[in-house]
Design an enzyme around this catalytic site. Structure first.
Site, short mmCIF file in Angstrom:
data_model
loop_
_atom_site.label_atom_id
_atom_site.label_comp_id
_atom_site.label_asym_id
_atom_site.label_seq_id
_atom_site.Cartn_x
_atom_site.Cartn_y
_atom_site.Cartn_z
N LYS A 94 54.86 1.47 86.13
CA LYS A 94 55.58 2.62 85.57
C LYS A 94 57.06 2.42 85.89
CE LYS A 94 54.42 6.62 83.60
NZ LYS A 94 53.31 6.91 82.72
N GLY A 196 52.69 20.38 73.09
CA GLY A 196 53.57 19.27 72.70
C GLY A 196 52.77 18.28 71.86
P1 NAD Z 1 55.38 16.72 75.31
O1 NAD Z 1 56.66 16.71 76.07
O2 NAD Z 1 55.38 16.41 73.86
O3 NAD Z 1 54.65 18.14 75.48
C1 NAD Z 1 54.65 18.89 76.65
C2 NAD Z 1 54.72 20.36 76.24
O4 NAD Z 1 54.55 21.18 77.39
C3 NAD Z 1 56.05 20.76 75.61
O5 NAD Z 1 55.82 21.42 74.37
C4 NAD Z 1 56.68 21.70 76.65
O6 NAD Z 1 57.48 22.70 76.05
C5 NAD Z 1 55.45 22.27 77.29
N1 NAD Z 1 55.63 22.81 78.64
C6 NAD Z 1 56.43 22.36 79.64
N2 NAD Z 1 56.30 23.12 80.73
C7 NAD Z 1 55.37 24.06 80.44
C8 NAD Z 1 54.78 25.12 81.16
N3 NAD Z 1 55.12 25.37 82.44
N4 NAD Z 1 53.85 25.90 80.56
C9 NAD Z 1 53.50 25.67 79.27
N5 NAD Z 1 54.03 24.68 78.53
C10 NAD Z 1 54.95 23.88 79.10
O7 NAD Z 1 54.41 15.71 76.14
P2 NAD Z 1 53.07 15.04 75.64
O8 NAD Z 1 53.35 13.67 75.17
O9 NAD Z 1 52.32 16.00 74.78
O10 NAD Z 1 52.30 14.87 77.03
C11 NAD Z 1 51.73 16.00 77.68
C12 NAD Z 1 51.21 15.57 79.05
O11 NAD Z 1 50.22 14.53 78.87
C13 NAD Z 1 52.28 14.97 79.96
O12 NAD Z 1 51.95 15.29 81.29
C14 NAD Z 1 52.11 13.46 79.76
O13 NAD Z 1 52.55 12.74 80.90
C15 NAD Z 1 50.60 13.36 79.60
N6 NAD Z 1 50.18 12.19 78.84
C16 NAD Z 1 50.63 12.00 77.58
C17 NAD Z 1 50.21 10.87 76.87
C18 NAD Z 1 50.65 10.65 75.45
O14 NAD Z 1 50.04 9.80 74.75
N7 NAD Z 1 51.65 11.35 74.95
C19 NAD Z 1 49.34 9.95 77.46
C20 NAD Z 1 48.86 10.19 78.75
C21 NAD Z 1 49.30 11.33 79.43
#
Ligand code: NAD
Length: 367
Positions: A94, A196
């Site tokens: 990472k 998100g």
């Molecule tokens: P993203 O940034 O698109 O979405 C996150 C969402 O959470 C945003 O809409 C944000 O406004 C919201 N948010 C932030 N704080 C909040 C809170 N306290 N309460 C409610 N909503 C809140 O990120 P993503 O790509 O959708 O990823 C989401 C999670 O999954 C992250 O932790 C990421 O590390 C993990 N993840 C993502 C992927 C991927 O393929 N995108 C893969 C593995 C893990």
């Protein structure tokens, strides 16, 4: 001299810095600095027994720089277990770039960062993460070939979020099967925290199957599209913990499973996509277990995006092939939950044990 007042690092700080790195058993940690572009980054390679270390590059405005180190060490270790558990030929790595993405993210900075990635000759392969996307990867790819999840127009496998969401959906179904005897989600009350990229696709799967879906986001606009397409219940952030849900699905930030929130939870299952959901892996995994809440480990259920990237790296890519591999998350999740019940230890520990067994086998074969 470390005793000199002008020394930038005291002995004690240096000891704890190296202590932190060696206690988490990292193979290599690289600090990258470039004054003109204001680049300050840390690349952490945790383990390469199963293959090159792959993991996203996150840009985050850490309060203290030592927090960046703690974060990158934790996240890269999680990637090792995620890849091993999903049977991928990948190790765990990472990277974090320190600073406010709005201020420091420039093409020049990303290209400089790409040159640092290139110095590792493929031991570390980067991908998108918080505050970086596939277009940033395209910029980085001007300096190194060790980058994944490029836009499809540039020959890549695109954004992995829909694949991550599908794996998470299957993990939820497996946990529901374990608790209720059937994996049908129709009528089940499921709370999705964070609409998100992943949360939106996940909520869509759940709605299509007839679940009663509760959604929340700190940015209310993120809820508009799902609310226009399906009958979802919109709740304020922070309310999900107190609702009598079947499943709480964290899809926003990590560490929401902490001393305060776990004691508020009214659900039977926690299964979501967010990385590092347990603030303290051991203690909070145990606390959930003692409360009788079934926890589907994050690094197990959110591996879909990584599986998609792996498919692109090692096979003639097609989304169907990636989905076939992602389907295995369901069985692995059930296996972990069954072993947890039999051995009377938290699922997070079982999942780590299974991953570690696979890494040890690879080490023994190669030695
Ligand atoms: P993203 O940034 O698109 O979405 C996150 C969402 O959470 C945003 O809409 C944000 O406004 C919201 N948010 C932030 N704080 C909040 C809170 N306290 N309460 C409610 N909503 C809140 O990120 P993503 O790509 O959708 O990823 C989401 C999670 O999954 C992250 O932790 C990421 O590390 C993990 N993840 C993502 C992927 C991927 O393929 N995108 C893969 C593995 C893990």
């Amino acid at each position: 001299m470390s005793t000199n007042n002008t020394s930038f690092l005291t002995n004690q700080a240096a000891c704890s810095l190296f202590g932190q790195i060696s206690s988490s058993e990292h193979e290599q940690v690289v600090y990258c600095y470039d004054k003109p572009t204001r680049l300050k980054a840390i690349i952490a390679i945790h383990n390469t027994s199963l293959g090159p270390a792959l993991g996203g590059t996150r840009i985050w405005d850490y309060v203290h720089e030592v927090d960046a180190l703690t974060d990158v060490l934790r996240l890269s270790r999680g990637m090792t277990y995620k890849a091993a558990l999903a049977d991928l030929k990948l190790g765990g790595g990472k990277a974090v770039i320190i600073g406010d993405a709005h201020q420091i993210k420039t093409k020049a900075m990303l290209r400089k960062y790409g040159r640092f990635v290139n110095t590792l000759h493929g031991r570390y392969i980067t991908a998108p993460d918080v505050n970086t996307d596939m277009h940033d990867m395209e910029v980085i790819s001007q300096e190194t070939q060790h980058v994944q999840s490029l836009p499809s127009a540039a020959g890549g496998s695109d954004d992995p979020s829909s694949f991550t969401a599908y794996g998470t959906y299957l993990g939820i179904k497996a946990a529901v099967k374990k608790v209720y005897g059937s994996d049908l989600l129709s009528g089940r009350k499921i709370g999705v925290e964070g609409l998100g990229k992943v949360g939106f696709y996940l909520a869509t799967h759940l709605c299509k199957e007839g679940a009663q879906v509760y959604v929340t986001d700190v940015v209310p606009e993120k809820l508009v599209t799902i609310a226009q397409a399906y009958r979802v219940h919109i709740v304020q952030p922070d309310v999900l913990y107190d609702l009598p849900l079947d499943v709480y699905a964290p899809c926003a930030l990590g560490a929401t499973l902490n001393d305060i929130n776990i004691n508020r939870l009214q659900c039977s299952i926690v299964a979501g996509a967010a990385n590092n959901q347990l603030e303290d892996t051991r203690r909070h995994g145990q606390l959930l277990f003692e409360k009788g809440i079934v926890y589907a480990p994050d690094f197990l259920v959110n591996a879909g995006g990584l599986i998609n990237v792996h498919t692109d790296m090692y096979y003639t890519y097609s989304p169907e092939l990636a989905y076939q591999h992602i389907e295995r998350i369901y069985d692995t999740c059930l296996e972990v939950l069954n072993r947890s019940e039999r051995a009377c230890i938290p699922p997070s520990m079982v999942a780590e044990q299974i991953a570690q067994e696979k890494i040890d086998r690879a080490d023994n074969t190669s030695s």
